[in-house]
Design an enzyme around this catalytic site. Structure first.
Site, PDB file in Angstrom:
ATOM      1  N   HIS A   1       0.779  -1.010   0.057  1.00 19.24           N
ATOM      2  CA  HIS A   1      -0.203   0.092   0.048  1.00 19.24           C
ATOM      3  C   HIS A   1       0.907   1.223   0.217  1.00 19.24           C
ATOM      4  O   HIS A   1       0.461   2.448  -0.766  1.00 19.24           O
ATOM      5  CB  HIS A   1      -0.895  -0.057   1.243  1.00 19.24           C
ATOM      6  CG  HIS A   1      -2.007  -0.974   1.162  1.00 19.24           C
ATOM      7  ND1 HIS A   1      -2.859  -1.444   2.117  1.00 19.24           N
ATOM      8  CD2 HIS A   1      -2.635  -1.483   0.057  1.00 19.24           C
ATOM      9  CE1 HIS A   1      -3.939  -2.067   1.711  1.00 19.24           C
ATOM     10  NE2 HIS A   1      -3.741  -2.241   0.170  1.00 19.24           N
TER      11      HIS A   1
ATOM     12  N   ARG B   1     -10.068  -1.913 -12.708  1.00 19.75           N
ATOM     13  CA  ARG B   1     -10.143  -2.763 -11.602  1.00 19.75           C
ATOM     14  C   ARG B   1     -11.497  -3.018 -11.076  1.00 19.75           C
ATOM     15  O   ARG B   1     -12.037  -2.084 -10.696  1.00 19.75           O
ATOM     16  CB  ARG B   1      -9.174  -2.784 -10.598  1.00 19.75           C
ATOM     17  CG  ARG B   1      -7.749  -2.638 -10.990  1.00 19.75           C
ATOM     18  CD  ARG B   1      -6.957  -2.293  -9.602  1.00 19.75           C
ATOM     19  NE  ARG B   1      -5.641  -2.281  -9.904  1.00 19.75           N
ATOM     20  CZ  ARG B   1      -4.906  -1.104 -10.063  1.00 19.75           C
ATOM     21  NH1 ARG B   1      -5.613   0.150  -9.905  1.00 19.75           N
ATOM     22  NH2 ARG B   1      -3.739  -0.921 -10.291  1.00 19.75           N
TER      23      ARG B   1
ATOM     24  N   ARG C   1     -11.075  -4.872 -16.838  1.00 18.27           N
ATOM     25  CA  ARG C   1     -10.655  -6.278 -16.396  1.00 18.27           C
ATOM     26  C   ARG C   1     -11.926  -7.087 -15.438  1.00 18.27           C
ATOM     27  O   ARG C   1     -12.417  -6.308 -14.695  1.00 18.27           O
ATOM     28  CB  ARG C   1      -9.303  -6.327 -15.438  1.00 18.27           C
ATOM     29  CG  ARG C   1      -8.967  -7.634 -14.915  1.00 18.27           C
ATOM     30  CD  ARG C   1      -7.715  -7.629 -14.062  1.00 18.27           C
ATOM     31  NE  ARG C   1      -8.147  -7.074 -12.706  1.00 18.27           N
ATOM     32  CZ  ARG C   1      -7.154  -6.737 -11.983  1.00 18.27           C
ATOM     33  NH1 ARG C   1      -5.875  -6.886 -12.038  1.00 18.27           N
ATOM     34  NH2 ARG C   1      -7.508  -6.032 -10.726  1.00 18.27           N
TER      35      ARG C   1
ATOM     36  N   GLU D   1      -0.139 -13.100 -16.575  1.00 19.76           N
ATOM     37  CA  GLU D   1       0.381 -13.161 -15.388  1.00 19.76           C
ATOM     38  C   GLU D   1       0.740 -14.307 -14.711  1.00 19.76           C
ATOM     39  O   GLU D   1       1.542 -14.518 -13.690  1.00 19.76           O
ATOM     40  CB  GLU D   1      -0.848 -12.297 -14.264  1.00 19.76           C
ATOM     41  CG  GLU D   1      -2.179 -12.862 -14.378  1.00 19.76           C
ATOM     42  CD  GLU D   1      -3.092 -11.867 -13.741  1.00 19.76           C
ATOM     43  OE1 GLU D   1      -2.795 -11.045 -13.037  1.00 19.76           O
ATOM     44  OE2 GLU D   1      -4.257 -11.824 -14.019  1.00 19.76           O
TER      45      GLU D   1
ATOM     46  N   ASN E   1       3.011  -7.505 -11.794  1.00 18.06           N
ATOM     47  CA  ASN E   1       2.905  -7.633 -10.332  1.00 18.06           C
ATOM     48  C   ASN E   1       2.997  -9.249  -9.845  1.00 18.06           C
ATOM     49  O   ASN E   1       3.555 -10.107  -9.378  1.00 18.06           O
ATOM     50  CB  ASN E   1       1.939  -6.945  -9.773  1.00 18.06           C
ATOM     51  CG  ASN E   1       1.914  -5.250  -9.733  1.00 18.06           C
ATOM     52  OD1 ASN E   1       2.860  -4.987 -10.143  1.00 18.06           O
ATOM     53  ND2 ASN E   1       0.878  -4.844  -9.246  1.00 18.06           N
ATOM     54  N   ASP E   2       1.866  -9.914 -10.508  1.00 18.19           N
ATOM     55  CA  ASP E   2       1.400 -11.248 -10.373  1.00 18.19           C
ATOM     56  C   ASP E   2       2.697 -12.157 -11.123  1.00 18.19           C
ATOM     57  O   ASP E   2       3.214 -13.211 -10.887  1.00 18.19           O
ATOM     58  CB  ASP E   2       0.261 -11.629 -10.706  1.00 18.19           C
ATOM     59  CG  ASP E   2      -0.797 -11.538  -9.564  1.00 18.19           C
ATOM     60  OD1 ASP E   2      -0.262 -11.912  -8.234  1.00 18.19           O
ATOM     61  OD2 ASP E   2      -1.891 -11.201  -9.518  1.00 18.19           O
TER      62      ASP E   2
ATOM     63  N   ARG F   1       4.916 -11.548  -3.433  1.00 13.90           N
ATOM     64  CA  ARG F   1       5.040 -10.034  -3.885  1.00 13.90           C
ATOM     65  C   ARG F   1       4.777  -9.140  -2.446  1.00 13.90           C
ATOM     66  O   ARG F   1       5.144  -7.895  -2.533  1.00 13.90           O
ATOM     67  CB  ARG F   1       4.176  -9.528  -4.872  1.00 13.90           C
ATOM     68  CG  ARG F   1       2.698  -9.545  -4.607  1.00 13.90           C
ATOM     69  CD  ARG F   1       1.802  -9.282  -5.978  1.00 13.90           C
ATOM     70  NE  ARG F   1       0.210  -9.207  -5.666  1.00 13.90           N
ATOM     71  CZ  ARG F   1      -0.428  -8.418  -6.341  1.00 13.90           C
ATOM     72  NH1 ARG F   1       0.107  -7.425  -6.895  1.00 13.90           N
ATOM     73  NH2 ARG F   1      -1.587  -8.612  -6.131  1.00 13.90           N
TER      74      ARG F   1
ATOM     75  N   CYS G   1       0.077  -3.834 -17.711  1.00 16.14           N
ATOM     76  CA  CYS G   1      -0.683  -2.793 -16.699  1.00 16.14           C
ATOM     77  C   CYS G   1      -0.373  -2.945 -15.256  1.00 16.14           C
ATOM     78  O   CYS G   1      -0.956  -2.415 -14.351  1.00 16.14           O
ATOM     79  CB  CYS G   1      -2.055  -3.118 -16.609  1.00 16.14           C
ATOM     80  SG  CYS G   1      -2.457  -4.913 -16.777  1.00 16.14           S
TER      81      CYS G   1
END
Length: 569
Positions: A203, A305, A341, A427, A450-451, A461, A498
């Site tokens: 965060h 999202r 998505r 991903e 990220n994934d 992560r 993304c």
């Protein structure tokens, strides 16, 4: 820039000029005295006397009122924030009003435990549970303990804990920062952030990126740097220099300010110096953040999202409710590209209205498009709503967690039945390895770095201990991206990114060299990405891509890319 003098470092932190290393998550330079958050409330001592039976009802009420007050203040702050800050503040408010946590504390109080002790014990019960679940649930441990501390302060009649408001520019140093702290930071006064814990997608990193504050996380030796000491943060290199040479540091800060001014003058569209178009798009999570993104130099939305409409609901939102939500986002960019998505929930982001199975490893479980295996109508109703919202436009739709070409085929068929342009997220490493077969089924792909990094490196992560492994500059991850970029070139189909990697201006150039055709990032990062791309040619980007693929670690990959881009072509 004038930096006030401060005492030298303790032996633990090293000597003046010491460079501490971490994971750089928001590029930029910050030079100012260090500021540390105020002390958190002391946890209640164990072994206190039981609350008398006739006072337990009042004690339970006192706890309930304190938790409600904390939740209310967090919701109020969420309503005044936008984008990721609003999202994480609302999620933290949800923890303060979570029925299971409240019930666990209430049960302890009614057995005789004081309210403060009950709040602390219930928090640790859920912290242990979240830690075992891993992934995004483990990340929420910091948030939950922040809620606990705010409730303890409320019970004691003290001000809420958190980051003090400075009256001069500072660099914020902390073990970790809760969303309620990070979301309220003023970029004019907080020139940089460094934390001992956290990862590239924590965060703290996400909100710092939204605010445009240089940020480094997972700096293991940060604890020995005292408040007041001048520090220089380099968010691109991932370093914190303690008591640097004042003249050299001031010069770097001035150069960064000059570069920032040049970035501010960039208004798009995205393209390299020799004219290769590279769309610079925005990541958003609701209508409000989409309209805010429209004020930035972006050419559309590369990632909407949609899970926010689902995660806090006890029942599934209706098709009409979903349609209104999607239309609000589409209307923010009329006639421009909007990529939606489908629901990315399950496992570490459970839906309250779905009976999720218990899973030993949630990060590898039933999440994303896999939810439709047990309840296909959740997906089809969502696609119906997207089709209704985009009846006069052409929204692109992509499914998360696709692992096989067969899954891509099935999702594409559902989209085409409704007149939607189908795509998938890359991903899962299997999808990258099968990129040619996947692209044969859909019209585009978007890489969620990220994934992809998490799964490729077998590293959570959210783990600060593994932050170096979850760095998107890992050469293994870049090789997977090249496989996808090459497949997109062969198929003549768009390949986007993304994930948070798209917000790094230097890495953005490498991604273009690897075959990526669009970059979607936090709106605040768009100008820096676009400006960097406008100063290099496609040939330089390809040279940088070739250079990083010969390296063995993130630091050398970054250095190789910088050297390649600075070389004459």
């Amino acid at each position: 820039m004038s930096i006030p003098a401060a005492s030298s470092l303790t032996d633990q932190a090293g000597t003046p000029g010491t460079v501490l290393s971490g994971a750089g998550v928001v590029p930029g330079i910050g030079y100012a005295p260090a500021l540390r958050p105020g002390e958190r409330p002391a946890l209640p001592a164990d072994g206190v006397a039981d609350v008398p039976a006739d006072l337990r009802e009042d004690e339970a009420s006192r706890f309930s009122l304190a938790a409600a007050a904390v939740a209310g203040r967090l919701r109020e702050r969420a309503s005044q924030a936008t984008g990721a800050a609003s999202e994480v503040l609302a999620a933290t408010a949800g923890l303060a009003s979570d029925k299971a946590w409240l019930k666990a504390a209430d049960k302890r109080i009614r057995s005789g435990m004081p309210a403060g002790n009950a709040a602390a014990a219930a928090t640790e019960q859920f912290a242990d549970m979240f830690t075992k679940l891993g992934g995004l649930m483990a990340e929420r441990v910091t948030d939950l303990r922040d809620v606990r501390d705010r409730v303890l302060a409320e019970l004691a009649g003290r001000p809420e804990p958190g980051v003090p408001q400075p009256d001069h520019p500072v660099v914020l140093l902390a073990d970790d920062l809760a969303p309620a702290d990070t979301a309220g930071l003023d970029p004019a006064l907080i020139l940089g952030i460094a934390t001992r814990l956290g990862g590239p997608t924590s965060h703290t990193a996400i909100i710092a990126r939204q605010l445009g504050i240089p940020c480094v996380v997972a700096v293991s030796d940060l604890g020995g740097v005292p408040a007041g000491v001048p520090v220089l943060i380099d968010g691109a290199a991932g370093t914190v220099t303690v008591e640097p040479d004042p003249e050299a540091a001031a010069q770097r800060a001035e150069e960064a300010a000059t570069a920032a001014a040049a970035v501010a003058d960039w208004h798009g569209p995205g393209r390299t110096a020799d004219g290769r178009a590279v769309a610079v798009l925005a990541n958003v999570q609701d209508g409000a953040s989409a309209h805010a993104a429209a004020e930035r130099p972006v050419e559309g939305i590369g990632l909407f999202r949609t899970e926010l409409a689902f995660l806090d609901r006890t029942d599934e939102p209706s098709v009409a409710e979903q349609t209104d939500m999607y239309r609000a986002v589409i209307d923010a960019f009329p006639g421009q590209k909007v990529v939606i998505r489908t629901l990315d929930a399950g496992s570490d982001k459970p839906l309250k209205f779905v009976d999720h199975p218990d899973e030993a490893n949630p990060a590898l479980g039933v999440r994303g498009v896999r939810i439709a295996q047990g309840d296909p109508e959740i997906l089809t109703r969502q696609l119906d709503a997207i089709a209704a919202a985009g009846a006069t436009s052409d929204p692109w739709v992509m499914a998360p967690m696709i692992a096989t070409a067969g899954e891509a085929h099935d999702f594409a068929a559902l989209c085409r039945e409704r007149g939607l342009t189908p795509g998938v997220m890359i991903e899962v490493p299997a999808a990258a390895l099968l990129a040619d077969a996947v692209l044969a089924e859909v019209d585009f792909v978007s890489i969620g770095t990220n994934d992809l990094t998490q799964y490729a490196m077998a590293a959570d992560r959210m783990s600060s201990e593994l932050a170096s492994l979850t760095d998107p500059w890992q050469p293994a991850v870049l090789r997977l991206i090249k496989l996808v970029g090459d497949a997109g070139t062969r198929a003549g189909k768009p390949v986007g990114v993304c994930g948070e990697a798209a917000a790094d201006p230097l890495l953005a150039c490498v991604l273009v060299g690897l075959g990526v055709t669009s970059l979607s990032c936090a709106p605040n990062a768009a100008a820096a990405v676009g400006a960097r791309l406008s100063g290099v040619t496609l040939a330089q980007c390809r040279a940088a891509a070739d250079a990083v693929l010969t390296t063995a670690d993130p630091r050398s990959a970054r250095a190789a890319a910088e050297a390649a881009l600075q070389s004459a072509v």
